[in-house]
Enzyme design. Structure first.
Site, short mmCIF file in Angstrom:
data_model
loop_
_atom_site.label_atom_id
_atom_site.label_comp_id
_atom_site.label_asym_id
_atom_site.label_seq_id
_atom_site.Cartn_x
_atom_site.Cartn_y
_atom_site.Cartn_z
CG HIS A 90 -1.43 21.54 -20.43
ND1 HIS A 90 -0.63 22.16 -21.38
CD2 HIS A 90 -2.44 22.42 -20.19
CE1 HIS A 90 -1.12 23.35 -21.68
NE2 HIS A 90 -2.22 23.53 -20.98
CE LYS B 181 -4.58 21.63 -24.09
NZ LYS B 181 -3.38 22.33 -23.62
CG ASP C 265 -10.96 3.43 -36.86
OD1 ASP C 265 -11.47 3.01 -35.79
OD2 ASP C 265 -11.64 3.71 -37.86
CG HIS D 71 -4.48 28.57 -25.81
ND1 HIS D 71 -4.68 27.22 -26.11
CD2 HIS D 71 -4.27 28.63 -24.48
CE1 HIS D 71 -4.60 26.52 -25.00
NE2 HIS D 71 -4.35 27.33 -23.99
CE LYS E 254 -1.09 25.44 -25.46
NZ LYS E 254 -1.03 26.48 -24.56
CG ASP F 113 17.03 27.30 -39.77
OD1 ASP F 113 16.88 28.49 -39.43
OD2 ASP F 113 18.04 26.63 -39.47
#
Length: 491
Positions: free
Chosen positions: A227, A229, A234, A409, A411, A416
Site C-alpha cells: 500500500h 506510495k 537520484d 483520503h 492520512k 502539539d
C-alpha cells in the site's frame, strides 16, 4: 454399477466426517496461532455460521500462509546485511536524538523507538514541503523526474494508465533511454492494468516489477498488499504520502462532475532520503527484482555541513512479517506524550482497541483531540463500521468532523505542533497488521503549522458530529453500523 451406488450412498451418509475433521483442524489452527482474540473469535464465527463458504474465506483472506514466513525470513536477512552499518552509526544517532529531545521533549521517544527497532535512523537538517492534493504534488514530481540523472525509483499501490499515468510512463521510458536507472514497482492488485500493459512491452527499458502477483494457486496471499506510495529521484529527493498515480487525485476546475479528492503528500530533501531509498531497496529485494547495490551511487554521502533545512525526519514501515505493528506502536507513543492538541485525518477509522483507548484517554485527560473522516466513503462496510466506533469517542470529548466537500483520503497526524505523521497508513487493522505501509515521522514547526492550518481549512467543509446528533440517527442505520462492526477485525 452397484459399486458406484455404494460409494455415492456412503459419501451422502458420511460426508460430515471429513468435513468435521476439516473444521476442527482449521479452528484448532486459529487458536494455536495465538493471534488477536477478537479477530480469532470473529473468524471462528464466520467459519461456523457460513458452512463451507467460511472455510473458503478463511483460506483466501485469514490464514497466514508460508508467504508470511518468507517475508520474515527476508526481513531478517535485510537486517543482518545492514547490522554493521547500523552499529557504526549508533553514537551519531544518539546525539541526533538528544538534539531532537531539546526541541520537542518527550515526543522524541518516537525517534528513539524507530532507532531501537532499527526501522529508521533519526536525520536532521532536512527540507520538507507539504503537498496538498495531486495538482500540487505532480508539479514538483514531474520536474524531479525530468531532471533525474542517475536513478528513479517508484513504488506505488495504484498506478493508472490515464493522462498523468501515461505521461509519467512516457518520461520514464525516455529517462531509461538516456541511461538513467529506472525501477518501477507497483502492487499487482492495486495496478492490474499497468501490470498487464508492462508484461506486453518486450522492448521497454524500464526495470519493472509487479509486487507479489496473485494467481489461482496463490489466492491466499492476496491479502498482503503493498500500500506504499513513494518515489526517490537520484537519491536526493523523496516523495511519500497518500497520493497515488492517478487523475482522480488532480482536481481540475473544469471537472465539474468529478468527486473532489482531498489528499496529502510530502516532498523530502536531505539525509532522510537515504532511509527512503533503503525502504525501496528492501521492497525491491522482496519482490525478487534484479539486485543492485546501494553503494553504487544510490545513497547520499551525508556530512554535517550539508544541512538543507530544519526538519528532523524518520520513517516507520511495517509489513505482515514485522515483529510488531510498528506504525501503530509509533502512533501510540506519540499520543501518549501529547500535551495540548491531537489532530488526525484518515479515510478509514476501524481502530484497534489500543488506538481507540489512547484517543479516549487523551481527550478525557484534557487534550484537545480532533478526528476528521469522510462523510461518504468508498467502502460501504468500512463506512458503517467506522461510525460504530465514533460514539465512544464522542462520549469522551473527542471532536469528530465529517468531510463533505468530496472524499478525504489523507492520512496525517499532527501533535502539539511538534511532530507529525504523513504517509500511507490508515487508522485500521489492515494498515497496522496486514499491508505493507510506510509513514514519514517529521518534527518541523513550519510543517506542523501548515498541517494545522490545512486542518482548519478542511473543517470549513465539514460537519461536526455531536453525541446528541449521533443518537438522533435512525435506529436501522445504527443497526447496520453494529453489524458492520462485527466484521471490523476482519477488515
Amino acid at each position: 454399477m452397484e459399486y458406484v451406488h455404494f460409494i455415492i450412498n456412503f459419501i451422502g451418509e458420511w460426508y460430515w466426517v471429513p468435513l468435521l475433521f476439516l473444521y476442527v483442524g482449521v479452528i484448532s489452527t486459529l487458536i494455536i496461532e495465538n493471534g488477536n482474540p477478537t479477530k480469532t473469535l470473529s473468524w471462528v464465527l464466520v467459519i461456523v455460521f457460513l458452512p463451507v463458504i467460511g472455510i473458503i474465506l478463511y483460506y483466501l483472506f485469514g490464514q497466514k500462509f508460508s508467504k508470511v514466513k518468507r517475508i520474515k525470513k527476508v526481513n531478517d536477512g535485510q537486517a543482518i546485511r545492514l547490522k554493521k552499518e547500523w552499529e557504526r552509526l549508533e553514537p551519531y544517532m544518539e546525539k541526533d536524538i538528544e538534539d531532537i529531545r531539546q526541541k520537542i521533549g518527550d515526543l522524541s521517544q518516537v525517534f528513539t523507538f524507530l532507532k531501537n527497532e532499527r526501522l529508521s535512523s533519526p536525520t536532521l537538517g532536512n527540507k520538507v514541503e507539504l503537498l496538498i492534493n495531486g495538482e500540487h504534488k505532480f508539479l514538483g514530481f514531474m520536474k524531479a523526474l525530468r531532471e533525474a540523472r542517475h536513478s528513479i525509483h517508484i513504488e506505488y499501490y495504484i498506478y493508472e494508465l490515464d493522462t498523468i499515468g501515461l505521461e509519467i510512463l512516457t518520461l520514464l521510458e525516455e529517462k531509461a533511454a538516456e541511461g538513467v536507472y529506472v525501477r518501477l514497482m507497483v502492487d499487482s492488485i492495486g495496478s492490474p492494468e499497468l501490470v498487464k500493459y508492462m508484461q506486453k512491452q518486450k522492448d521497454s527499458r524500464i526495470d519493472f516489477k509487479p509486487f507479489m502477483p496473485v494467481t489461482f494457486t496463490s489466492l491466499a496471499n492476496s491479502n498482503y498488499r503493498n500500500h506504499r506510495k513513494i518515489a526517490i529521484f537520484d537519491g536526493d529527493i523523496g516523495y511519500i504520502g497518500g497520493i497515488n498515480i492517478s487523475d482522480r487525485y488532480i482536481n481540475k476546475p473544469t471537472d465539474f462532475n468529478k468527486v473532489y479528492w482531498r489528499d496529502t503528500s510530502v516532498r523530502v530533501e536531505g539525509a532522510a532520503v537515504n532511509m527512503l531509498q533503503i525502504s525501496f531497496w528492501n521492497s525491491w529485494n522482496l519482490a525478487d527484482g534484479k539486485p543492485f547495490l546501494l553503494s553504487e551511487g544510490y545513497l547520499q554521502n551525508i556530512r554535517k555541513e550539508m544541512k538543507v533545512g530544519d526538519a528532523a525526519v524518520s520513517f516507520v514501515s511495517s509489513d505482515p512479517g514485522s515483529v510488531g505493528p510498528y506504525n501503530m506502536e509509533a502512533i501510540l507513543i506519540a499520543l501518549g506524550e501529547a500535551d495540548t492538541k491531537i489532530q488526525l485525518v484518515t479515510p478509514y477509522y476501524v481502530p484497534t482497541d489500543e488506538l481507540a483507548t489512547a484517543l479516549k484517554i487523551a481527550a478525557a485527560s484534557g487534550i484537545e483531540v480532533e478526528l476528521m473522516l469522510p462523510k461518504e466513503s468508498d467502502s460501504y462496510i468500512v463506512q458503517h463500521a467506522s461510525l460504530s466506533f465514533v460514539k465512544p469517542l464522542l462520549e469522551r470529548g473527542v471532536k469528530v468532523y465529517f468531510y463533505t466537500k468530496g472524499f478525504i483520503h489523507a492520512k496525517t497526524i499532527n501533535i502539539d505542533g511538534k511532530i507529525s505523521f504523513v504517509g500511507t497508513v490508515n487508522l485500521d487493522t489492515r494498515s497496522f497488521y496486514i499491508n505493507y505501509e510506510i509513514a514519514a515521522v517529521i518534527s518541523d514547526p513550519k510543517m506542523c503549522r501548515e498541517l494545522e492550518d490545512q486542518f482548519e481549512i478542511d473543517k470549513a467543509d465539514c460537519e461536526l458530529m455531536t453525541l446528541k446528533e449521533w443518537k438522533r440517527r435512525k435506529t436501522w442505520k445504527r443497526t447496520i453500523d453494529s453489524v458492520c462492526r462485527l466484521l471490523a477485525p476482519l477488515l
